[in-house]
Design an enzyme around this catalytic site. Structure first.
Site, short mmCIF file in Angstrom:
data_model
loop_
_atom_site.label_atom_id
_atom_site.label_comp_id
_atom_site.label_asym_id
_atom_site.label_seq_id
_atom_site.Cartn_x
_atom_site.Cartn_y
_atom_site.Cartn_z
N CYS A 212 3.64 8.69 0.65
CA CYS A 212 4.08 7.85 1.76
C CYS A 212 4.18 6.43 1.20
O CYS A 212 3.18 5.86 0.76
CB CYS A 212 3.07 7.92 2.90
N CYS B 69 -1.11 6.95 9.51
CA CYS B 69 0.04 6.25 10.11
C CYS B 69 -0.42 5.03 10.89
O CYS B 69 -1.30 5.14 11.74
CB CYS B 69 0.78 7.15 11.10
N CYS C 179 0.61 -0.74 15.92
CA CYS C 179 0.64 -0.58 14.46
C CYS C 179 0.00 -1.77 13.77
O CYS C 179 0.35 -2.92 14.04
CB CYS C 179 2.09 -0.42 13.99
N GLU D 158 0.83 -1.21 0.00
CA GLU D 158 0.00 0.00 0.00
C GLU D 158 0.86 1.25 0.00
O GLU D 158 1.95 1.27 0.57
CB GLU D 158 -0.93 0.02 1.22
N CYS E 230 5.36 -3.91 16.57
CA CYS E 230 4.95 -2.80 17.42
C CYS E 230 3.45 -2.96 17.70
O CYS E 230 2.66 -3.18 16.77
CB CYS E 230 5.22 -1.47 16.72
N CYS F 123 5.38 -6.25 7.66
CA CYS F 123 6.53 -5.82 8.48
C CYS F 123 6.83 -6.94 9.47
O CYS F 123 5.92 -7.48 10.09
CB CYS F 123 6.18 -4.54 9.23
N1 SAH Z 1 8.84 1.07 10.53
C1 SAH Z 1 9.13 2.48 10.40
C2 SAH Z 1 8.37 3.10 9.26
C3 SAH Z 1 6.87 3.20 9.47
S1 SAH Z 1 6.56 4.85 9.84
C4 SAH Z 1 8.87 3.18 11.71
O1 SAH Z 1 8.15 2.61 12.53
O2 SAH Z 1 9.40 4.25 11.94
C5 SAH Z 1 5.05 4.83 10.51
C6 SAH Z 1 4.96 5.80 11.69
O3 SAH Z 1 3.64 5.73 12.20
C7 SAH Z 1 5.87 5.35 12.82
O4 SAH Z 1 6.37 6.42 13.56
C8 SAH Z 1 4.90 4.53 13.65
O5 SAH Z 1 5.36 4.36 14.93
C9 SAH Z 1 3.66 5.36 13.55
N2 SAH Z 1 2.46 4.60 13.88
C10 SAH Z 1 2.31 3.27 13.87
N3 SAH Z 1 1.04 2.94 14.24
C11 SAH Z 1 0.40 4.10 14.48
C12 SAH Z 1 -0.92 4.41 14.88
N4 SAH Z 1 -1.81 3.47 15.07
N5 SAH Z 1 -1.25 5.71 15.02
C13 SAH Z 1 -0.34 6.69 14.77
N6 SAH Z 1 0.91 6.45 14.38
C14 SAH Z 1 1.29 5.17 14.24
#
Ligand code: SAH
Length: 326
Positions: A97, A319, A111, A83, A108, A104
């Site tokens: 983006c 995000c 996410c 996506e 986390c 992944c």
């Molecule tokens: N794996 C990398 C790239 C993904 S960036 C990283 O984690 O940095 C995606 C961003 O969105 C990251 O900062 C992640 O922590 C954040 N993110 C993940 N889940 C989210 C959510 N449910 N709400 C808001 N931000 C989120």
């Protein structure tokens, strides 16, 4: 477009070396197909049409948010879902983006991507084809590696794609790689990347126990070593590092936790981006008030910070919401 296949196909036909560059330039400027490349002979265009698919990804689905954000689902040639999101802002900013992996491997807890099956690393061409899809819709000026996947687990392909972005109209200063702090990739990034590509670190919790709960990778690469690496980046490159901090109600949003965060960050080196939590089913987002109070602590410590504008939540394009179950 599979650029390796393109180069091989042209070389096999005895074409001069600059031919691949010509094709790439047309493509990077938003051409819709080989037929537009009028400085290539008609027979050559026909050969390319036959042997080098114009995109390495197949378009599968698209959703448009009320705020103008577009999310696209692609499929790789071997069937993996990918996506990508186009964000449109009132000031004219057009930000893509993109995903660096299908799914992944990290887990986390907040996410959604972490809960889908991990497919594989994407190639540089597959990363660029996400960008080029949007480039064919309209000119772009920003790009973030904040889609599916951990970019620094796929270092070579991500950097390979990033280095071609200026041809698409996106400068290095407007390109951001976001990482959970994958140390092998981060060290290489700091040592090797001389282009002014921006670095963002997903921090989310200053306390080691909490961060490990939210992001299990913290046990493997503890935050202090990640932040040391960020300071080294600042010293070498003189560029600030962005800290991403998703605001989870009752989990990491107290004033004490803001103070803990302040204690870790040097105002000269870091700039904090507070991210309102986008629902993925596991947590509650902090209230606007709680976010403002948290930000107040950072302000008083003179740590620069902003609250991220949420885009595309209604189409699960924000995000942390990218996840494909099919
Ligand atoms: N794996 C990398 C790239 C993904 S960036 C990283 O984690 O940095 C995606 C961003 O969105 C990251 O900062 C992640 O922590 C954040 N993110 C993940 N889940 C989210 C959510 N449910 N709400 C808001 N931000 C989120």
């Amino acid at each position: 477009m599979d650029l390796t296949l393109l180069e091989r196909t042209l070389a096999d036909r005895g074409e001069p070396a600059f031919r691949a560059r010509q094709v790439w330039e047309w493509t990077a400027r938003g051409a819709a197909g080989y037929e537009e490349m009028t400085n290539l002979s008609r027979p050559l265009r026909a050969v390319l049409d036959e042997s080098v698919p114009f995109s390495s990804l197949t378009f599968e689905d698209e959703a448009t948010s009320a705020d103008g954000t577009v999310k696209v689902l692609f499929r790789t040639a071997d069937g993996h879902p990918v996506e990508a999101v186009l964000m449109r802002y009132r000031d004219g900013r057009r930000s893509a983006c993109v995903s660096s992996q299908s799914g992944c491997p990290l887990t986390c807890t907040f996410c959604a991507t972490g809960s889908m099956r991990f497919g594989r690393n994407l190639t540089a061409s597959e990363i660029l084809d996400q960008v080029l899809h949007f480039r064919r819709v309209e000119p772009l000026n920003h790009l973030v590696f904040m889609g599916m996947g951990e970019p620094l687990l796929n270092y070579d392909e991500v950097l390979g794609a990033a280095c071609r972005l200026p041809d698409v109209g996106i400068t290095h200063r407007r390109t951001t790689i976001s990482t959970i702090g994958w140390m092998p990739g981060l060290k290489r990034f700091v040592d090797e990347v001389e282009q002014p590509i921006r670095l963002a670190i997903s921090l989310h919790g200053a306390d080691p126990r909490l961060r490990s709960e939210l992001m299990p990778v913290n046990d493997r690469y503890p935050l202090p070593s990640v932040l040391d690496e960020c300071r080294r980046y600042f010293e070498l490159r003189h560029r600030k590092v962005f800290v991403e901090y998703v605001m989870l109600a009752g989990v990491n949003d107290s004033l004490e936790q803001a103070t803990e965060l302040v204690a870790l960050l040097d105002p000269k080196v870091f700039k904090v981006n507070l991210i309102p939590y986008n629902p993925t089913g596991f947590f509650e987002g902090s209230s606007r008030d709680a976010i403002d109070r948290f930000k107040g602590v950072l302000d008083r410590a003179r740590i620069p910070s902003t609250v991220r504008l949420t885009r595309g939540r209604d189409i699960a394009a924000a995000c942390g919401q990218l996840a494909v179950t099919r």
